[in-house]
Write an enzyme that holds these catalytic residues in place. Structure first.
Site, short mmCIF file in Angstrom:
data_model
loop_
_atom_site.label_atom_id
_atom_site.label_comp_id
_atom_site.label_asym_id
_atom_site.label_seq_id
_atom_site.Cartn_x
_atom_site.Cartn_y
_atom_site.Cartn_z
N GLN A 104 -9.34 -11.23 -10.68
CA GLN A 104 -7.97 -10.73 -10.90
C GLN A 104 -6.99 -11.88 -11.10
OE1 GLN A 104 -7.41 -8.46 -7.28
NE2 GLN A 104 -8.36 -10.09 -6.09
N TYR A 135 3.30 -2.28 6.94
CA TYR A 135 2.01 -1.91 6.35
C TYR A 135 0.87 -2.23 7.32
CZ TYR A 135 -1.95 -1.92 3.14
OH TYR A 135 -3.17 -1.68 2.55
N ASP A 178 -6.19 -11.07 2.67
CA ASP A 178 -4.98 -11.84 3.04
C ASP A 178 -4.91 -12.11 4.54
OD1 ASP A 178 -3.45 -9.44 4.18
OD2 ASP A 178 -3.86 -8.78 2.13
N GLU A 211 -14.44 -8.63 1.74
CA GLU A 211 -13.46 -8.92 0.68
C GLU A 211 -14.20 -9.50 -0.52
OE1 GLU A 211 -9.84 -9.02 0.00
OE2 GLU A 211 -10.78 -9.70 -1.87
N ASP A 231 -18.97 -6.89 -2.23
CA ASP A 231 -18.49 -5.55 -2.49
C ASP A 231 -18.78 -4.66 -1.27
OD1 ASP A 231 -17.70 -3.51 -4.65
OD2 ASP A 231 -19.55 -2.67 -3.83
N ASP A 278 -8.10 -1.61 3.35
CA ASP A 278 -6.85 -2.31 3.04
C ASP A 278 -6.97 -2.87 1.62
OD1 ASP A 278 -4.63 -3.88 2.95
OD2 ASP A 278 -5.26 -5.28 4.51
N ASP A 320 -4.23 -1.23 -5.44
CA ASP A 320 -4.03 0.13 -5.95
C ASP A 320 -5.26 0.63 -6.72
OD1 ASP A 320 -1.52 0.47 -4.88
OD2 ASP A 320 -0.51 -0.47 -6.56
N TYR A 343 7.31 -2.14 -1.94
CA TYR A 343 6.34 -1.29 -2.62
C TYR A 343 7.09 -0.23 -3.44
CZ TYR A 343 2.39 -3.02 0.26
OH TYR A 343 1.43 -3.79 0.85
N1 SPD Z 1 1.35 -0.67 -4.41
C1 SPD Z 1 0.97 -1.77 -3.56
C2 SPD Z 1 -0.06 -1.43 -2.57
C3 SPD Z 1 -0.61 -2.65 -1.93
C4 SPD Z 1 -1.64 -2.33 -0.94
N2 SPD Z 1 -2.38 -3.48 -0.50
C5 SPD Z 1 -1.76 -4.30 0.43
C6 SPD Z 1 -2.64 -5.38 0.96
C7 SPD Z 1 -2.05 -5.99 2.17
N3 SPD Z 1 -3.01 -6.47 3.07
#
Ligand code: SPD
Length: 275
Positions: free
Chosen positions: A31, A61, A86, A106, A137, A155, A158, A223
């Site tokens: 990505q 979040y 992250d 991850e 994966d 986590d 999108d 977001y």
């Molecule tokens: N529309 C953004 C959604 C992001 C979701 N992922 C967040 C990762 C944070 N650890």
């Protein structure tokens, strides 16, 4: 001259953050990864043009996706994080002294490396001996580990491109199969205003797979729509978590009132989801 980073969600909706400078900008194997220093929200992690987190508002979040299932289960010992490179969710999971092992599955190692470099506020959760990073994966890993985890946190980015599979029936089936009896999962589950049909179909899968699924929501100003929802999937009711003490370390977002209120849905969406 002022520079703005703009995330375009739909042809009819976009949002922008004021940029100070670009700290990292690379195409990884999977990505387009950017870290942007913004004017008000601190450093922001952006994947394929979509904001994943900022220093200033990520706590809502991460606290909500982690603590709601963790508190409901009561004393989770084994935890799996799908995505989450992250380290923000990992940091919250490690606050629980009774947790013995956290596996983070991850796909993109660069997310881990650059987040370690540019989000020092997360501390270094990867240095905790209870944390194991698997760069792979999640599907295969879930398949190989039925009944193993007290809590699973999905986590993810999108449901676009490679992450779309993580919002499928098949993923939910494997995730629930990987839970230990009484375990709970929480997944990143998008925005009621923009993703109603997707959330509805995920809720239907969750109902077929577990006794007490429920959708809940957190305010995250960076977001789309100013927030994001999560799907709680478990036979254990989420309300169990209201009776469980918080782990050491202090919350910035979650408190008992927010916990309860997060499950209250606006009427248009409540009707769509629960009828
Ligand atoms: N529309 C953004 C959604 C992001 C979701 N992922 C967040 C990762 C944070 N650890």
């Amino acid at each position: 001259m002022s520079i703005w980073f703009t995330e375009e969600l739909h042809p009819y909706y976009r949002k922008s953050l004021h940029v100070r400078r670009i700290l990292a900008d690379e195409q990884t194997e999977f990505q387009h990864l950017q870290v942007i220093e913004t004017e008000y929200f601190g450093n922001a992690l952006v994947l394929d043009g979509i904001i994943q987190l900022t220093e200033q508002d990520n706590m809502g979040y991460h606290e909500m996706i982690v603590h709601v299932p963790m508190l409901a289960v009561g004393a989770p010992r084994r935890v799996l994080i799908v995505g989450g490179g992250d380290g923000g969710s990992l940091r919250q999971v490690l606050r629980y002294p009774q947790v013995e092992q956290v596996v983070v599955c991850e796909l993109d190692r660069r997310v881990v490396d650059l987040s370690r470099q540019y989000f020092p506020n997360f501390g270094d959760p990867w240095a905790d001996p209870r944390a194991t990073l698997l760069v792979r994966d999640a599907f295969g890993y879930l398949e190989e580990n039925p009944g193993q985890f007290d809590v699973i946190i999905s986590d993810t980015t999108d449901p676009i491109g490679m992450a779309e599979r993580l919002f499928s029936d098949e993923f939910y089936r494997l995730m629930v199969r990987a839970l230990a009896p009484g375990g709970a999962a929480a997944t990143q589950c998008e925005q009621p205003y923009f993703d109603t049909a997707l959330i509805k179909s995920i809720y239907q899968s969750a109902c077929a797979l577990s006794k007490n699924p429920a959708y809940y929501y957190a305010q995250i100003p960076t977001y789309p729509g100013g927030g994001i929802g999560f799907m709680y999937v478990s036979d254990t009711p989420w309300t169990n978590g209201l009776k469980t003490p918080y782990p050491p370390g202090g919350n910035e977002y979650l408190n008992p009132e927010v916990h309860r209120a997060a499950f209250a849905l606006p009427e248009f969406f409540r009707k769509e989801l629960y009828g």
